[in-house]
Scaffold this active site. Structure first.
Site, PDB file in Angstrom:
ATOM      1  N   LYS A 116      77.863  22.159  61.743  1.00 51.05           N
ATOM      2  CA  LYS A 116      77.727  20.997  60.867  1.00 51.05           C
ATOM      3  C   LYS A 116      76.286  20.746  60.445  1.00 51.05           C
ATOM      4  CE  LYS A 116      82.128  19.902  61.010  1.00 51.05           C
ATOM      5  NZ  LYS A 116      82.621  20.972  61.852  1.00 51.05           N
ATOM      6  N   PHE A 202      76.371   5.441  58.847  1.00 47.04           N
ATOM      7  CA  PHE A 202      77.801   5.146  58.895  1.00 47.04           C
ATOM      8  C   PHE A 202      78.158   4.274  57.703  1.00 47.04           C
ATOM      9  CE2 PHE A 202      81.402   2.457  60.390  1.00 47.04           C
ATOM     10  CZ  PHE A 202      82.338   3.469  60.541  1.00 47.04           C
ATOM     11  N   HIS A 208      87.703   9.259  51.573  1.00 45.06           N
ATOM     12  CA  HIS A 208      87.502  10.674  51.892  1.00 45.06           C
ATOM     13  C   HIS A 208      87.966  11.478  50.686  1.00 45.06           C
ATOM     14  CE1 HIS A 208      87.622  14.059  55.030  1.00 45.06           C
ATOM     15  NE2 HIS A 208      87.890  14.612  53.864  1.00 45.06           N
ATOM     16  N   GLU A 275      83.985  18.596  51.488  1.00 45.53           N
ATOM     17  CA  GLU A 275      84.470  17.255  51.794  1.00 45.53           C
ATOM     18  C   GLU A 275      83.332  16.231  51.721  1.00 45.53           C
ATOM     19  OE1 GLU A 275      87.016  16.985  55.144  1.00 45.53           O
ATOM     20  OE2 GLU A 275      88.196  18.719  54.536  1.00 45.53           O
ATOM     21  N   ARG A 291      88.501  27.725  54.374  1.00 46.49           N
ATOM     22  CA  ARG A 291      89.876  28.213  54.491  1.00 46.49           C
ATOM     23  C   ARG A 291      90.756  27.429  53.542  1.00 46.49           C
ATOM     24  NH1 ARG A 291      91.989  23.764  56.825  1.00 46.49           N
ATOM     25  NH2 ARG A 291      90.785  22.690  58.437  1.00 46.49           N
TER      26      ARG A 291
END
Length: 447
Positions: A116, A202, A208, A275, A291
């Site tokens: 990440k 945050f 999303h 994302e 993927r």
């Protein structure tokens, strides 16, 4: 084009890939554990090879056995589906060493995006907007406090090596930070064997949003629009839409163009999903999945393009079949993930399906590998099917989804179908007015 593809997965995604191969005239081999000997994809494949007992580590994660199955059957390519070995760089490297094509990106690209911290650095270098946060792993509490103070509370601590909500903790003040840091590290170490964590701002009420991208490995990249995956429980997606109710065509074109260029510049090959968290008109990169995604059918519904066909074509050296200007978005699509779980507690509900009836009609698709009399084994993910509905617009899509859910029958086990029947009638969902925290709040209020 490949002569024979081995499908290294199970359930609905194995059946999905098998269908694509058959449509392309490619012979199929499936591998399976002893628990899946009566699975539908095993019944329909040209060849099948049992690779071990039920535990995943002894079967679907057993690289040696899968490579041996390729050699025994003469398979010249492997499609990994999603989960299991689909984002395992070592697996991709080993297949390459055996002159077997991995239908996916290179091992190097899987490694970059699987970390990440490195993924965030790479995204930033490629011009993708990122969430404000640490440049790398946090070394100690002192550094954590400095970074958190710089970007402002609340902050979220995330595992560098993982996902799915593990090793992820929110700190709303400096007083929360020490415990959150220790807990995140402990969870990350236990879940992924790597306790490295990093810190990001945050966002309070984001959506999303993810972009479906494809690269040909030779400097071309395209995007197939976005999916809205904001309805989640414990960071696991439940309901996905394409396109997002929150975006307009200008925002879609802007972020799509950024992502397609990034994929081209990276030299990426195959399918990927970039994302983002989206809030107040801004996109913030969170990760890239190298993927095929569970929710890929909603993109297929609005574009009319078979993404598995495209994966196989690119991996075989045929390049992309479409240019960006060829990709048009038609109508609206929604996917509901049907799990063998209690709809209130989400406790897994393995067992025998005594009756299974799927809905039909225009714009209705069900991806599932189960059938009446099938016994769901207790060893794997609880997903038993996906209901995908397409309409000319979101209103028509929602009405069609309501009708399809009423037709869907699964007896003998508990499923999440009742949850979706509740959601489709909720005013917030009808209006597209929700964020990544909405579902958990809704479920908590319902208790």
């Amino acid at each position: 084009m490949f002569q024979k593809v081995l499908i290294a997965n199970r359930g609905e995604i194995a059946l999905r890939v098998l269908r694509a191969c058959k449509e392309l005239g490619i012979q199929t081999v499936v591998v399976h554990s002893t628990a899946d000997s009566d699975a539908m994809h095993v019944r329909l494949a040209d060849e099948s090879v049992c690779i071990g007992p039920p535990p995943s580590r002894e079967s679907y994660l057993n690289i040696h056995q899968i490579v041996a199955a390729c050699e025994i059957t003469g398979a010249d390519a492997v499609h990994p589906g999603y989960g299991f070995l689909s984002e395992n760089a070592k697996f991709a490297d080993i297949l390459a060493a055996h002159n077997i094509t991995f239908i996916g990106p290179s091992g190097d690209h899987i490694r970059i995006m699987g970390d990440k911290i490195e993924a965030k650095r790479t995204a930033k270098r490629l011009g993708i907007p990122v969430v404000p946060g640490s440049d790398g792993a946090i070394s100690d509490e002192k550094e954590a406090k400095r970074v958190a103070a710089g970007i402002g509370y609340p902050v979220i601590i995330k595992a560098s090596a993982g996902g799915g909500g593990r090793g992820m903790k929110v700190a709303r003040s400096e007083a929360d930070l020490e415990v959150a840091l220790q807990t995140a590290r402990s969870e990350a170490g236990a879940a992924f064997g790597d306790d490295a964590v990093y810190i990001e701002k945050f966002l309070e009420k984001p959506r999303h949003i993810e972009l479906q991208v494809f690269g040909d490995g030779a400097g071309r990249g395209v995007h197939f629009g976005e999916r809205d995956c904001s309805l989640q429980r414990r960071h696991q997606k439940v309901w996905e839409e394409a396109n997002s109710p929150a975006l307009n065509s200008e925002e879609r074109a802007r972020i799509g163009g950024i992502c397609a260029k990034a994929i081209a510049d990276l030299g990426y090959s195959g399918a990927g999903t970039i994302e983002f968290l989206y809030e107040n008109g801004e996109f913030y990169f969170i990760e890239m999945n190298t993927r095929l995604q569970v929710e890929h059918p909603v993109t297929e519904a609005i574009t009319g393009i078979d993404l598995v066909h495209e994966q196989i074509r690119v991996a075989s050296g045929g390049g992309l079949s479409v240019r960006q200007e060829d990709i048009k978005f038609n109508g609206h699509a929604i996917e509901c993930r049907i799990n063998a779980e209690d709809p209130r507690t989400f406790t897994p509900s393995p067992g025998t399906i005594t009756h299974f009836h799927t809905p039909g009609g225009l714009g209705v698709r069900v991806d599932s590998g189960v059938y009446s009399g099938y016994r769901i084994p207790p060893y794997y993910d609880s997903l038993i099917g996906k209901l995908i509905v397409h309409g000319r617009n979101r209103v028509e899509c929602m009405m069609r989804l309501r009708r399809a859910l009423d037709e869907f029958v699964v007896d003998g086990i508990k499923t999440t179908l009742p949850l979706f029947r509740d959601l489709v009638g909720n005013p917030d969902i009808a209006n597209g007015d929700y964020d990544i925290h909405w579902l958990e709040k809704y479920l908590a209020e319902d208790d």
